[in-house]
Design an enzyme around this catalytic site. Sequence first.
Site, short mmCIF file in Angstrom:
data_model
loop_
_atom_site.label_atom_id
_atom_site.label_comp_id
_atom_site.label_asym_id
_atom_site.label_seq_id
_atom_site.Cartn_x
_atom_site.Cartn_y
_atom_site.Cartn_z
N GLU A 66 -6.54 -3.08 -0.52
CA GLU A 66 -6.85 -3.48 0.79
C GLU A 66 -7.37 -2.40 1.83
O GLU A 66 -6.99 -1.36 1.82
CB GLU A 66 -5.68 -4.26 1.29
CG GLU A 66 -6.01 -5.10 2.67
CD GLU A 66 -4.58 -5.30 3.34
OE1 GLU A 66 -3.50 -4.48 3.22
OE2 GLU A 66 -4.59 -6.35 4.07
N ASN B 128 -10.58 -10.03 6.75
CA ASN B 128 -9.70 -9.07 6.17
C ASN B 128 -10.17 -9.53 4.47
O ASN B 128 -9.72 -10.36 3.97
CB ASN B 128 -8.23 -8.99 6.04
CG ASN B 128 -7.72 -7.79 5.24
OD1 ASN B 128 -8.27 -7.39 4.34
ND2 ASN B 128 -6.55 -7.40 5.64
N LYS C 193 -8.72 -12.89 3.38
CA LYS C 193 -7.30 -13.18 3.33
C LYS C 193 -6.89 -14.24 3.90
O LYS C 193 -7.34 -14.43 5.42
CB LYS C 193 -6.82 -11.67 3.87
CG LYS C 193 -5.30 -11.54 3.95
CD LYS C 193 -4.88 -10.34 4.39
CE LYS C 193 -3.33 -10.05 4.52
NZ LYS C 193 -3.30 -8.59 4.85
N GLU D 252 -2.48 -7.64 12.53
CA GLU D 252 -3.44 -8.16 11.90
C GLU D 252 -4.05 -9.42 12.53
O GLU D 252 -5.34 -9.72 12.31
CB GLU D 252 -3.20 -8.46 10.52
CG GLU D 252 -3.01 -7.05 9.51
CD GLU D 252 -2.90 -7.41 8.05
OE1 GLU D 252 -3.78 -8.23 7.73
OE2 GLU D 252 -2.01 -7.09 7.46
N CYS E 91 -2.59 -8.12 -0.13
CA CYS E 91 -1.40 -7.74 0.48
C CYS E 91 -0.56 -9.11 0.78
O CYS E 91 -0.03 -9.30 -0.36
CB CYS E 91 -1.78 -6.89 1.53
SG CYS E 91 -0.23 -5.94 2.38
N ASN F 171 -1.62 -2.85 2.00
CA ASN F 171 -1.33 -1.78 2.72
C ASN F 171 -0.05 -1.94 3.27
O ASN F 171 0.18 -3.03 4.47
CB ASN F 171 -2.20 -1.63 3.93
CG ASN F 171 -3.49 -0.78 3.65
OD1 ASN F 171 -3.71 0.29 3.75
ND2 ASN F 171 -4.31 -1.55 2.99
N1 CDT Z 1 -1.29 -5.54 4.99
C1 CDT Z 1 -0.34 -6.38 4.95
O1 CDT Z 1 -0.60 -7.51 4.82
N2 CDT Z 1 0.99 -5.86 4.94
C2 CDT Z 1 2.11 -6.73 5.03
C3 CDT Z 1 3.08 -6.23 6.13
C4 CDT Z 1 3.75 -7.28 6.52
S1 CDT Z 1 4.94 -6.81 8.02
C5 CDT Z 1 3.98 -7.27 9.38
C6 CDT Z 1 2.61 -6.93 3.70
O2 CDT Z 1 2.92 -8.12 3.23
O3 CDT Z 1 2.78 -5.90 2.92
#
Ligand code: CDT
Length: 308
Positions: A48, A107, A124, A143, A169, A194
């Site tokens: 991502e 995204n 996303k 985000e 993600c 990420n």
């Molecule tokens: N990039 C991304 O979607 N990261 C999320 C972190 C969630 S915590 C706010 C994940 O699901 O890994």
Amino acid sequence: MSARKLHLAVAQLGPVQRSDTRAQVVRRLIELLEDAHSRGAAWVTFPELALTTFFPRWSLDDPADVQAFFETEMPGPLTRPLFDAAREKGIGFYLGYAELADGTQYNTSILVGRDGGIVGKYRKIHIPGDAQARDGAALQHLEKKYFAVGDLGFPVWQTPDAAIGMCICNDRRWPETFRVMGLQGVEVVMAGYNTPSGYVQWDEPIHLRMHHHLLSLQAGAYQNACWVAAAAKAGVEEGNPMIGGSCIVAPTGEIMVRAFSEDDEVINFVCDLSVSEHYRANIFNFAAHRRPEHYGMIVERTGARPPA
Ligand code: CDT
């Protein structure tokens, strides 16, 4: 059912710092793609937001600062060498990036075929985090400040090699993501991520980050009889650690190969797509066993409500 072999690779990226240029990052992606090709892989999954640092950790208000992280064309002059390398080697790829389209920020991930042409695009849908910075918080995950909810659903593309779908993600934590693709007969789900090692919401024990990541992928693969190829952007970015754990998961729910490092690393596995068919003909024969007449709440209700 006779074996149908598809050689998949996942290209985990180590950290990308804010000062790293697109040209430097694309060079790393090409080296990873060439590594994947040298192992015999036909497709490679990148992370991502692979072209930049994970900027939603910051609250940026100057539009010029924000736009520096977004792509207005794909491929553009700086990303075209990756497409050229893919076409030259005959290897397809998934790439996540921040997209600015008609004034809206998404995204996004794209699926690029082995001829270097774009097969499909996904934006996303499950956008995590906050729309505004939390006062005094040591960590931010913004985000919702930077990205609109994706407007393309969860399509699956029938490529010459397999039926491939994408998610990004946080999407992987939601069973609906996999099930909507499962209902389209998806054979391979590609996912970039990420995942910060620290959460803003609560002080969850740190080992659970990896546990939930793998649990989600393994459940999604098994319950939808598909392969999953998941690529992390890992390691310490701008002082912020992110999990690795890039892996390829079989329809059995088993992890067939997993990254060792938190840096640039290719993993690969020769997948037998016919394994999906066994599950689809038996325990997860959706047509025979699903009961959608009892699932209405899934689409009618968003938040949980206690019984009356
Ligand atoms: N990039 C991304 O979607 N990261 C999320 C972190 C969630 S915590 C706010 C994940 O699901 O890994």
